[in-house]
Design an enzyme around this catalytic site. Structure first.
Site, PDB file in Angstrom:
ATOM      1  CG  ASP A  15      -1.816   1.194   1.308  1.00 24.31           C
ATOM      2  OD1 ASP A  15      -2.400   1.535   0.267  1.00 24.31           O
ATOM      3  OD2 ASP A  15      -1.958   1.809   2.389  1.00 24.31           O
ATOM      4  CB  SER A  16       0.262   4.816  -0.447  1.00 22.79           C
ATOM      5  OG  SER A  16      -0.892   4.924   0.370  1.00 22.79           O
ATOM      6  CE1 TYR A  47       2.222   5.092  -3.907  1.00 19.29           C
ATOM      7  CE2 TYR A  47       0.884   3.180  -4.461  1.00 19.29           C
ATOM      8  CZ  TYR A  47       2.115   3.735  -4.187  1.00 19.29           C
ATOM      9  OH  TYR A  47       3.230   2.941  -4.196  1.00 19.29           O
ATOM     10  N   GLY A  48      -3.413   8.732  -4.007  1.00 20.24           N
ATOM     11  CA  GLY A  48      -4.717   9.136  -4.546  1.00 20.24           C
ATOM     12  C   GLY A  48      -4.697  10.353  -5.448  1.00 20.24           C
ATOM     13  CB  CYS A  78      -3.039   0.128  -2.593  1.00 23.28           C
ATOM     14  SG  CYS A  78      -3.171   1.757  -3.343  1.00 23.28           S
ATOM     15  CG  ASN A  79      -9.571   0.128  -2.621  1.00 24.09           C
ATOM     16  OD1 ASN A  79     -10.469  -0.575  -3.049  1.00 24.09           O
ATOM     17  ND2 ASN A  79      -9.206   0.128  -1.359  1.00 24.09           N
ATOM     18  CB  THR A  80      -5.022   4.256  -5.578  1.00 27.75           C
ATOM     19  OG1 THR A  80      -5.776   4.855  -4.512  1.00 27.75           O
ATOM     20  CG2 THR A  80      -4.741   5.290  -6.634  1.00 27.75           C
ATOM     21  CD  GLU A 155      -0.281   7.020   6.121  1.00 29.13           C
ATOM     22  OE1 GLU A 155       0.768   7.121   6.770  1.00 29.13           O
ATOM     23  OE2 GLU A 155      -0.698   5.929   5.644  1.00 29.13           O
ATOM     24  CB  CYS A 187      -9.387   4.392   0.278  1.00 27.51           C
ATOM     25  SG  CYS A 187      -7.756   4.817   0.934  1.00 27.51           S
ATOM     26  CB  THR A 188      -6.651  -0.348   2.225  1.00 30.21           C
ATOM     27  OG1 THR A 188      -5.551   0.424   1.712  1.00 30.21           O
ATOM     28  CG2 THR A 188      -7.043  -1.407   1.216  1.00 30.21           C
ATOM     29  CG  HIS A 189      -5.118   4.925   4.285  1.00 30.27           C
ATOM     30  ND1 HIS A 189      -4.538   4.440   3.134  1.00 30.27           N
ATOM     31  CD2 HIS A 189      -4.103   5.450   5.024  1.00 30.27           C
ATOM     32  CE1 HIS A 189      -3.223   4.663   3.181  1.00 30.27           C
ATOM     33  NE2 HIS A 189      -2.935   5.271   4.324  1.00 30.27           N
TER      34      HIS A 189
END
Ligand code: DGL
Length: 280
Positions: A15-16, A47-48, A78-80, A155, A187-189
Protein backbone atom coordinates in the site's frame (compact mmCIF):
# COMPACT_ATOMS: atom_id res chain seq x y z
CA UNK A 1 19.15 -9.17 2.90
CA UNK A 2 17.40 -10.63 5.96
CA UNK A 3 13.88 -11.93 5.87
CA UNK A 4 13.82 -14.07 2.74
CA UNK A 5 13.50 -17.78 3.36
CA UNK A 6 13.40 -20.18 0.45
CA UNK A 7 11.58 -22.75 2.59
CA UNK A 8 8.67 -20.54 3.56
CA UNK A 9 7.53 -18.25 0.77
CA UNK A 10 5.64 -15.18 1.85
CA UNK A 11 2.60 -13.32 0.55
CA UNK A 12 3.57 -9.81 -0.55
CA UNK A 13 1.24 -7.00 0.49
CA UNK A 14 1.63 -3.37 -0.46
CA UNK A 15 0.00 0.00 0.00
CA UNK A 16 1.09 3.61 0.00
CA UNK A 17 1.25 3.56 3.81
CA UNK A 18 -0.82 2.36 6.77
CA UNK A 19 -3.95 1.44 4.80
CA UNK A 20 -2.68 -2.03 3.92
CA UNK A 21 -2.71 -2.87 7.63
CA UNK A 22 -6.50 -3.28 7.32
CA UNK A 23 -5.76 -6.06 4.81
CA UNK A 24 -2.95 -7.45 6.97
CA UNK A 25 -5.27 -7.84 9.97
CA UNK A 26 -7.66 -9.82 7.76
CA UNK A 27 -4.78 -12.07 6.73
CA UNK A 28 -3.87 -12.62 10.38
CA UNK A 29 -7.55 -13.60 10.95
CA UNK A 30 -8.21 -15.75 7.88
CA UNK A 31 -4.73 -17.04 7.00
CA UNK A 32 -2.87 -17.27 10.32
CA UNK A 33 -0.18 -19.58 8.94
CA UNK A 34 0.91 -17.35 6.09
CA UNK A 35 4.14 -15.32 6.34
CA UNK A 36 3.86 -11.77 5.06
CA UNK A 37 6.12 -9.19 3.43
CA UNK A 38 4.50 -5.77 3.87
CA UNK A 39 5.64 -2.77 1.88
CA UNK A 40 4.39 0.78 2.53
CA UNK A 41 5.42 3.29 -0.12
CA UNK A 42 5.38 6.10 2.42
CA UNK A 43 7.91 8.27 0.57
CA UNK A 44 5.42 8.63 -2.31
CA UNK A 45 2.17 8.83 -0.37
CA UNK A 46 -0.61 9.75 -1.02
CA UNK A 47 -1.22 7.71 -4.15
CA UNK A 48 -4.72 9.14 -4.55
CA UNK A 49 -3.52 12.30 -6.29
CA UNK A 50 -1.06 10.53 -8.63
CA UNK A 51 -1.47 9.98 -12.35
CA UNK A 52 -2.34 6.52 -13.72
CA UNK A 53 1.16 6.34 -15.26
CA UNK A 54 2.82 6.89 -11.89
CA UNK A 55 0.61 4.31 -10.19
CA UNK A 56 1.53 1.71 -12.84
CA UNK A 57 5.23 2.50 -12.47
CA UNK A 58 5.11 2.27 -8.66
CA UNK A 59 3.35 -1.11 -8.76
CA UNK A 60 5.85 -2.44 -11.27
CA UNK A 61 8.74 -1.40 -9.04
CA UNK A 62 7.19 -2.80 -5.88
CA UNK A 63 6.20 -6.21 -7.28
CA UNK A 64 9.50 -6.32 -9.18
CA UNK A 65 11.30 -5.91 -5.86
CA UNK A 66 9.04 -8.30 -3.94
CA UNK A 67 9.32 -11.28 -6.30
CA UNK A 68 13.07 -11.86 -5.67
CA UNK A 69 12.41 -11.47 -1.92
CA UNK A 70 10.60 -14.82 -2.17
CA UNK A 71 6.86 -14.24 -2.48
CA UNK A 72 4.40 -16.77 -3.88
CA UNK A 73 1.49 -14.33 -4.28
CA UNK A 74 0.93 -10.57 -4.12
CA UNK A 75 -2.13 -8.84 -2.71
CA UNK A 76 -2.54 -5.25 -3.80
CA UNK A 77 -3.65 -3.77 -0.47
CA UNK A 78 -4.38 -0.46 -2.16
CA UNK A 79 -7.54 0.36 -4.11
CA UNK A 80 -5.83 3.06 -6.14
CA UNK A 81 -3.26 0.57 -7.47
CA UNK A 82 -5.95 -2.09 -7.89
CA UNK A 83 -8.07 0.33 -9.94
CA UNK A 84 -5.35 1.91 -12.05
CA UNK A 85 -2.49 -0.56 -12.38
CA UNK A 86 -3.50 -4.13 -11.69
CA UNK A 87 -4.78 -4.96 -15.16
CA UNK A 88 -1.59 -3.66 -16.80
CA UNK A 89 0.97 -5.07 -14.37
CA UNK A 90 -0.59 -8.43 -13.49
CA UNK A 91 0.51 -10.15 -16.70
CA UNK A 92 4.14 -8.99 -16.25
CA UNK A 93 4.74 -11.40 -13.35
CA UNK A 94 4.20 -15.12 -13.06
CA UNK A 95 2.75 -15.19 -9.55
CA UNK A 96 -0.93 -14.64 -8.76
CA UNK A 97 -1.69 -10.97 -8.01
CA UNK A 98 -4.99 -10.18 -6.34
CA UNK A 99 -6.71 -6.79 -6.14
CA UNK A 100 -9.54 -5.31 -4.12
CA UNK A 101 -12.03 -4.02 -6.69
CA UNK A 102 -13.68 -7.24 -7.86
CA UNK A 103 -14.00 -8.83 -4.39
CA UNK A 104 -15.36 -5.51 -3.06
CA UNK A 105 -17.85 -5.17 -5.92
CA UNK A 106 -19.07 -8.76 -5.52
CA UNK A 107 -19.60 -8.30 -1.79
CA UNK A 108 -21.47 -5.02 -2.31
CA UNK A 109 -24.05 -6.41 -4.76
CA UNK A 110 -24.82 -9.15 -2.27
CA UNK A 111 -25.81 -6.42 0.20
CA UNK A 112 -27.67 -3.78 -1.81
CA UNK A 113 -28.55 -2.01 -5.05
CA UNK A 114 -27.91 1.66 -4.12
CA UNK A 115 -24.18 1.59 -3.59
CA UNK A 116 -21.97 4.45 -2.46
CA UNK A 117 -18.19 4.28 -2.81
CA UNK A 118 -15.81 6.51 -0.91
CA UNK A 119 -12.34 6.41 -2.43
CA UNK A 120 -9.26 8.41 -3.34
CA UNK A 121 -9.77 10.94 -6.15
CA UNK A 122 -7.84 8.66 -8.53
CA UNK A 123 -9.95 5.58 -7.74
CA UNK A 124 -13.22 7.53 -7.96
CA UNK A 125 -12.20 9.07 -11.30
CA UNK A 126 -11.21 5.66 -12.70
CA UNK A 127 -14.81 4.44 -12.40
CA UNK A 128 -13.41 1.01 -11.50
CA UNK A 129 -16.01 0.24 -8.84
CA UNK A 130 -18.97 1.35 -10.96
CA UNK A 131 -17.76 -0.76 -13.88
CA UNK A 132 -17.13 -3.84 -11.76
CA UNK A 133 -20.46 -3.56 -9.92
CA UNK A 134 -22.55 -2.99 -13.03
CA UNK A 135 -20.84 -5.85 -14.81
CA UNK A 136 -22.11 -8.13 -12.05
CA UNK A 137 -25.48 -6.41 -11.57
CA UNK A 138 -26.46 -4.07 -14.40
CA UNK A 139 -29.36 -2.60 -12.41
CA UNK A 140 -27.25 -1.50 -9.44
CA UNK A 141 -26.82 2.25 -8.95
CA UNK A 142 -23.37 3.46 -7.96
CA UNK A 143 -22.19 6.84 -6.66
CA UNK A 144 -18.44 7.37 -6.19
CA UNK A 145 -17.02 10.19 -4.09
CA UNK A 146 -13.34 11.17 -4.11
CA UNK A 147 -12.16 12.04 -0.59
CA UNK A 148 -8.77 13.77 -0.96
CA UNK A 149 -8.38 14.74 2.70
CA UNK A 150 -8.95 11.36 4.35
CA UNK A 151 -5.58 9.67 3.73
CA UNK A 152 -3.45 12.64 4.90
CA UNK A 153 -5.66 12.96 8.03
CA UNK A 154 -5.38 9.24 8.84
CA UNK A 155 -1.62 9.17 8.25
CA UNK A 156 -1.30 12.24 10.53
CA UNK A 157 -3.18 10.36 13.28
CA UNK A 158 -6.09 12.82 13.25
CA UNK A 159 -8.98 10.34 13.19
CA UNK A 160 -10.60 11.74 16.34
CA UNK A 161 -10.02 15.37 15.35
CA UNK A 162 -13.40 17.21 15.00
CA UNK A 163 -12.17 18.49 11.64
CA UNK A 164 -12.09 14.89 10.33
CA UNK A 165 -15.77 14.42 11.27
CA UNK A 166 -16.60 17.69 9.52
CA UNK A 167 -14.83 16.57 6.33
CA UNK A 168 -16.50 13.15 6.54
CA UNK A 169 -19.95 14.75 6.78
CA UNK A 170 -19.17 16.74 3.65
CA UNK A 171 -17.99 13.68 1.67
CA UNK A 172 -20.94 11.53 2.76
CA UNK A 173 -23.64 14.18 2.18
CA UNK A 174 -24.19 13.43 -1.54
CA UNK A 175 -24.41 9.70 -0.76
CA UNK A 176 -26.93 10.28 2.02
CA UNK A 177 -28.97 12.38 -0.40
CA UNK A 178 -29.11 9.39 -2.77
CA UNK A 179 -30.27 7.18 0.11
CA UNK A 180 -27.60 4.55 -0.38
CA UNK A 181 -28.18 1.18 1.25
CA UNK A 182 -24.53 0.07 1.02
CA UNK A 183 -21.19 1.87 1.39
CA UNK A 184 -17.89 0.48 0.12
CA UNK A 185 -14.66 1.53 1.76
CA UNK A 186 -12.93 2.14 -1.58
CA UNK A 187 -9.59 2.89 0.08
CA UNK A 188 -7.84 0.59 2.53
CA UNK A 189 -7.15 3.49 4.89
CA UNK A 190 -10.85 4.21 5.43
CA UNK A 191 -11.85 1.33 7.73
CA UNK A 192 -9.77 3.17 10.35
CA UNK A 193 -12.46 5.88 10.14
CA UNK A 194 -15.28 3.47 10.95
CA UNK A 195 -16.23 5.11 14.28
CA UNK A 196 -16.49 8.50 12.56
CA UNK A 197 -18.44 7.15 9.59
CA UNK A 198 -20.87 5.16 11.74
CA UNK A 199 -21.82 8.33 13.60
CA UNK A 200 -22.89 9.91 10.31
CA UNK A 201 -24.56 7.07 8.41
CA UNK A 202 -27.97 5.59 9.31
CA UNK A 203 -27.49 2.25 11.08
CA UNK A 204 -29.19 0.32 8.27
CA UNK A 205 -26.53 1.19 5.66
CA UNK A 206 -24.35 -1.89 5.03
CA UNK A 207 -20.62 -1.27 5.26
CA UNK A 208 -18.41 -3.26 2.89
CA UNK A 209 -14.70 -3.59 3.59
CA UNK A 210 -13.12 -5.17 0.47
CA UNK A 211 -10.15 -6.27 2.61
CA UNK A 212 -12.14 -9.14 4.12
CA UNK A 213 -13.21 -10.26 0.66
CA UNK A 214 -9.83 -10.08 -1.10
CA UNK A 215 -8.39 -12.23 1.67
CA UNK A 216 -11.26 -14.72 1.28
CA UNK A 217 -10.37 -14.83 -2.43
CA UNK A 218 -6.71 -15.41 -1.50
CA UNK A 219 -7.71 -18.36 0.71
CA UNK A 220 -9.45 -19.99 -2.27
CA UNK A 221 -6.58 -19.23 -4.66
CA UNK A 222 -3.95 -20.67 -2.29
CA UNK A 223 -6.02 -23.80 -1.75
CA UNK A 224 -6.69 -24.21 -5.44
CA UNK A 225 -2.97 -23.90 -6.22
CA UNK A 226 -2.06 -26.21 -3.33
CA UNK A 227 0.21 -23.60 -1.74
CA UNK A 228 -1.69 -22.75 1.45
CA UNK A 229 0.77 -22.82 4.34
CA UNK A 230 0.30 -25.09 7.35
CA UNK A 231 3.62 -24.48 9.10
CA UNK A 232 3.87 -21.74 11.75
CA UNK A 233 4.47 -18.34 10.11
CA UNK A 234 7.62 -16.24 10.08
CA UNK A 235 7.35 -12.81 11.70
CA UNK A 236 5.88 -10.26 9.28
CA UNK A 237 8.61 -8.37 7.48
CA UNK A 238 7.73 -4.64 7.28
CA UNK A 239 9.47 -2.41 4.74
CA UNK A 240 8.83 1.22 3.80
CA UNK A 241 10.27 3.70 1.35
CA UNK A 242 10.05 6.60 3.82
CA UNK A 243 10.84 6.79 7.53
CA UNK A 244 10.79 3.41 9.33
CA UNK A 245 10.52 5.09 12.76
CA UNK A 246 7.51 7.12 11.69
CA UNK A 247 5.77 4.05 10.26
CA UNK A 248 6.49 1.97 13.37
CA UNK A 249 5.15 4.75 15.63
CA UNK A 250 1.86 5.00 13.70
CA UNK A 251 1.40 1.29 13.00
CA UNK A 252 1.61 0.20 16.64
CA UNK A 253 -1.94 1.48 17.34
CA UNK A 254 -3.38 -0.75 14.64
CA UNK A 255 -1.12 -3.76 15.03
CA UNK A 256 -1.03 -3.95 18.81
CA UNK A 257 2.75 -4.46 18.70
CA UNK A 258 5.71 -2.34 17.66
CA UNK A 259 6.93 -3.62 14.31
CA UNK A 260 10.55 -3.75 13.25
CA UNK A 261 10.63 -1.75 10.04
CA UNK A 262 13.29 -1.68 7.31
CA UNK A 263 13.79 1.08 4.79
CA UNK A 264 14.22 0.14 1.13
CA UNK A 265 14.72 2.37 -1.85
CA UNK A 266 13.07 1.33 -5.06
CA UNK A 267 15.10 2.89 -7.78
CA UNK A 268 13.93 2.54 -11.34
CA UNK A 269 16.27 5.15 -12.77
CA UNK A 270 18.53 2.47 -14.29
CA UNK A 271 15.59 0.72 -15.86
CA UNK A 272 15.43 -2.12 -13.36
CA UNK A 273 14.18 -1.78 -9.79
CA UNK A 274 16.74 -2.59 -7.11
CA UNK A 275 16.44 -2.42 -3.35
CA UNK A 276 19.39 -0.63 -1.80
CA UNK A 277 20.46 -0.41 1.81
CA UNK A 278 19.89 3.13 3.08
CA UNK A 279 22.96 5.37 3.33
CA UNK A 280 24.06 5.70 6.96
N1 DGL B 1 -4.77 3.04 0.73
C1 DGL B 1 -4.71 3.31 -0.66
C2 DGL B 1 -5.99 2.98 -1.36
O1 DGL B 1 -6.62 2.02 -0.98
C3 DGL B 1 -4.00 4.54 -1.13
C4 DGL B 1 -4.31 5.81 -0.46
C5 DGL B 1 -3.43 6.96 -0.90
O2 DGL B 1 -2.21 6.87 -0.76
O3 DGL B 1 -3.98 7.94 -1.41
O4 DGL B 1 -6.38 3.59 -2.32
Amino acid sequence: MGGSNPQIPRIGLFDSGLGGLTVLREIYRQLPNESILYFGDTARLPYGNRTPGEIVQFMREIVGWMVPQGIKMAIVACNTSSALALETVRSEFDIPILGLILPGARAAVEQGRRIGVIATPATAASNAYRRAIQEIEAGALVWQVGCPEFVPLIEADRIRDPYTAEVAREYLAPLLMQQIDTLIYGCTHYPFLEPVIKEILPAEVNLVDPAAHVVAAAVKELEFAGIRETRPPLATRFCVSGSPEEFARRAVTWLGFTPTVEQVYLDSSEGLPVAKEPAS
